[in-house]
Scaffold this motif. Structure first.
Motif, PDB file in Angstrom:
ATOM      1  N   ILE A 111       0.838  -1.201   0.000  1.00 26.96           N
ATOM      2  CA  ILE A 111       0.000   0.000   0.000  1.00 26.96           C
ATOM      3  C   ILE A 111       0.870   1.247   0.000  1.00 26.96           C
ATOM      4  O   ILE A 111       0.568   2.247  -0.670  1.00 26.96           O
ATOM      5  N   LEU A 112       1.997   1.196   0.696  1.00 26.85           N
ATOM      6  CA  LEU A 112       2.911   2.350   0.734  1.00 26.85           C
ATOM      7  C   LEU A 112       3.478   2.664  -0.643  1.00 26.85           C
ATOM      8  O   LEU A 112       3.832   3.818  -0.934  1.00 26.85           O
ATOM      9  N   HIS A 113       3.574   1.660  -1.505  1.00 26.26           N
ATOM     10  CA  HIS A 113       4.164   1.865  -2.829  1.00 26.26           C
ATOM     11  C   HIS A 113       3.126   2.172  -3.909  1.00 26.26           C
ATOM     12  O   HIS A 113       3.497   2.419  -5.063  1.00 26.26           O
ATOM     13  N   GLU A 114       1.856   2.149  -3.555  1.00 30.93           N
ATOM     14  CA  GLU A 114       0.815   2.462  -4.532  1.00 30.93           C
ATOM     15  C   GLU A 114       0.779   3.960  -4.826  1.00 30.93           C
ATOM     16  O   GLU A 114       1.180   4.788  -4.012  1.00 30.93           O
ATOM     17  N   VAL A 115       0.302   4.283  -6.015  1.00 32.66           N
ATOM     18  CA  VAL A 115       0.087   5.673  -6.394  1.00 32.66           C
ATOM     19  C   VAL A 115      -1.386   5.841  -6.723  1.00 32.66           C
ATOM     20  O   VAL A 115      -1.935   5.132  -7.570  1.00 32.66           O
ATOM     21  N   ASP A 116      -2.034   6.740  -6.014  1.00 31.01           N
ATOM     22  CA  ASP A 116      -3.466   6.944  -6.205  1.00 31.01           C
ATOM     23  C   ASP A 116      -3.793   8.375  -5.795  1.00 31.01           C
ATOM     24  O   ASP A 116      -2.904   9.232  -5.767  1.00 31.01           O
ATOM     25  N   GLY A 117      -5.031   8.642  -5.422  1.00 29.26           N
ATOM     26  CA  GLY A 117      -5.480   9.981  -5.088  1.00 29.26           C
ATOM     27  C   GLY A 117      -5.096  10.411  -3.682  1.00 29.26           C
ATOM     28  O   GLY A 117      -4.368   9.730  -2.964  1.00 29.26           O
ATOM     29  N   PRO A 118      -5.634  11.566  -3.246  1.00 32.50           N
ATOM     30  CA  PRO A 118      -5.263  12.149  -1.947  1.00 32.50           C
ATOM     31  C   PRO A 118      -5.677  11.307  -0.741  1.00 32.50           C
ATOM     32  O   PRO A 118      -5.014  11.356   0.290  1.00 32.50           O
ATOM     33  N   MET A 119      -6.762  10.532  -0.857  1.00 28.77           N
ATOM     34  CA  MET A 119      -7.163   9.710   0.284  1.00 28.77           C
ATOM     35  C   MET A 119      -6.103   8.666   0.595  1.00 28.77           C
ATOM     36  O   MET A 119      -5.762   8.441   1.761  1.00 28.77           O
ATOM     37  N   LEU A 120      -5.574   8.013  -0.437  1.00 30.93           N
ATOM     38  CA  LEU A 120      -4.519   7.029  -0.203  1.00 30.93           C
ATOM     39  C   LEU A 120      -3.297   7.694   0.414  1.00 30.93           C
ATOM     40  O   LEU A 120      -2.750   7.209   1.404  1.00 30.93           O
ATOM     41  N   LYS A 121      -2.914   8.822  -0.159  1.00 33.17           N
ATOM     42  CA  LYS A 121      -1.690   9.483   0.294  1.00 33.17           C
ATOM     43  C   LYS A 121      -1.827  10.016   1.718  1.00 33.17           C
ATOM     44  O   LYS A 121      -1.008   9.713   2.594  1.00 33.17           O
ATOM     45  N   HIS A 122      -2.868  10.838   1.936  1.00 32.92           N
ATOM     46  CA  HIS A 122      -2.997  11.512   3.230  1.00 32.92           C
ATOM     47  C   HIS A 122      -3.746  10.661   4.261  1.00 32.92           C
ATOM     48  O   HIS A 122      -3.448  10.735   5.460  1.00 32.92           O
ATOM     49  N   GLY A 123      -4.702   9.870   3.794  1.00 28.53           N
ATOM     50  CA  GLY A 123      -5.517   9.111   4.731  1.00 28.53           C
ATOM     51  C   GLY A 123      -4.891   7.815   5.185  1.00 28.53           C
ATOM     52  O   GLY A 123      -5.180   7.340   6.284  1.00 28.53           O
ATOM     53  N   LEU A 124      -4.027   7.217   4.346  1.00 29.61           N
ATOM     54  CA  LEU A 124      -3.443   5.927   4.699  1.00 29.61           C
ATOM     55  C   LEU A 124      -1.916   5.982   4.760  1.00 29.61           C
ATOM     56  O   LEU A 124      -1.318   5.715   5.807  1.00 29.61           O
ATOM     57  N   GLN A 125      -1.283   6.329   3.655  1.00 20.42           N
ATOM     58  CA  GLN A 125       0.175   6.261   3.616  1.00 20.42           C
ATOM     59  C   GLN A 125       0.822   7.147   4.681  1.00 20.42           C
ATOM     60  O   GLN A 125       1.808   6.736   5.310  1.00 20.42           O
ATOM     61  N   GLU A 126       0.285   8.328   4.899  1.00 25.05           N
ATOM     62  CA  GLU A 126       0.888   9.240   5.878  1.00 25.05           C
ATOM     63  C   GLU A 126       0.613   8.834   7.324  1.00 25.05           C
ATOM     64  O   GLU A 126       1.175   9.426   8.252  1.00 25.05           O
ATOM     65  N   MET A 127      -0.228   7.836   7.520  1.00 27.43           N
ATOM     66  CA  MET A 127      -0.461   7.328   8.869  1.00 27.43           C
ATOM     67  C   MET A 127       0.627   6.355   9.308  1.00 27.43           C
ATOM     68  O   MET A 127       0.723   6.009  10.486  1.00 27.43           O
TER      69      MET A 127
END
Length: 305
Positions: A258-274
């Motif tokens: 999941i950390l290596h996926e590229v998608d929209g802001p929810m993935l980036k800010h809602g999941l990866q940045e957690m």
């Protein structure tokens, strides 16, 4: 104005009290305080919905009880629900003391005989209650100093609760779980975390869930605050799906793919940045996650990844 104690007054009061609770209940606040319940007014006069000292409210001059109350107790004081459910799936409510002729217990029996609806106030924290209404008394069990409670019309309309089929018992148990156990667990967990997601700190109650650390389908998945986390809906879903996990040091770990996926802001800010964020803890130590449960759940996450 109807006369206090008359059947018309009784029925009007019950209707008004439940309508008031409907207005008090919002997606962001389903609970009521003890003071709210003591300050309720009807036809211009103060008319408390609970007794200040007893668990059963049977107003003077009334034939039947108006409400019942379950006092808040911490998870370590007693099992939350197991001793309150009968083999028929119906909840039991204990008499006031051990005298079946106490006026409050007579009020319970009259509520059963008359078939009138009651309100059940269930303690979530000290002085804070989750109301369930209408509920009905479907059986009086004086030998066990208790009554059986139907939580909704579906339970009320079951055939003789003493001779339910296996299918009907499972149906009754499911109603009890959905109507009382799950809402009580949710409110107790969310209150412990001060109406905030333990991961992202979102503070909208209508968007928060009580996530089980050990799932409730597991024998060890008890409905205790220490087996729960207050999570927003996206992080609850991600936790259940093993997209993110909680390490034994109470730090969030997002799955590597999941950390290596590229998608929209929810993935980036809602999941990866957690990833690497420390879990927010309840103030009370006894409400904090059970370390053994966290470790067992983390092993499931680790194997899934």
């Amino acid at each position: 104005m109807t006369a206090p104690g008359s059947d018309d007054f009784d029925g009007s009061l019950r209707t008004a009290a439940m309508a008031w609770l409907d207005r008090k209940s919002t997606p962001d606040s389903l609970v009521v305080t003890r003071q709210d319940l003591l300050d309720f007014t009807f036809e211009g006069q103060r008319f408390p919905l609970i007794d200040n000292q007893l668990g059963i409210r049977k107003p003077q001059g009334f034939r039947a009880a108006l409400s019942i109350l379950t006092t808040y107790t911490s998870d370590r004081q007693r099992p939350p629900y197991e001793d309150a459910v009968g083999p028929d799936g119906f909840l039991r409510y204990k008499y006031q003391g051990d005298d079946p002729q106490h006026y409050t217990n007579r009020g319970l029996r009259e509520a059963h005989r008359l078939g009138v609806p009651l309100i059940w106030f269930f303690g979530i924290r000290q002085g804070l209650f989750l109301p369930f209404y209408p509920v009905w008394i479907v059986a009086d069990e004086p030998r066990n100093l208790q009554v059986a409670i139907a939580l909704d019309e579906a339970q009320l309309n079951l055939a003789d609760h003493t001779s339910l089929s296996p299918l009907e018992r499972r149906y009754s148990e499911r109603i009890t779980k959905q109507r009382l156990h799950q809402p009580v667990f949710r409110q107790r967990v969310i209150q412990a975390y001060e109406t905030s997601c333990a991961i992202c700190r979102l503070r909208h109650a209508s968007l928060l869930d009580a996530a089980h650390i050990i799932p409730d389908r597991d024998d060890r998945g008890v409905p205790a605050i220490s087996n729960g986390l207050s999570l927003c809906k996206i992080h609850h879903a991600a936790y259940d799906a093993n997209i993110l996990g909680i390490r034994p040091d109470l730090t969030i770990q997002v799955r590597t793919d999941i950390l290596h996926e590229v998608d929209g802001p929810m993935l980036k800010h809602g999941l990866q940045e957690m990833n690497g964020v420390a879990l927010t803890m309840p103030r009370r130590r006894l409400d904090r996650p059970d370390p053994d449960a966290i470790e067992r759940r983390y092993e499931i996450f680790r194997k899934a990844g």
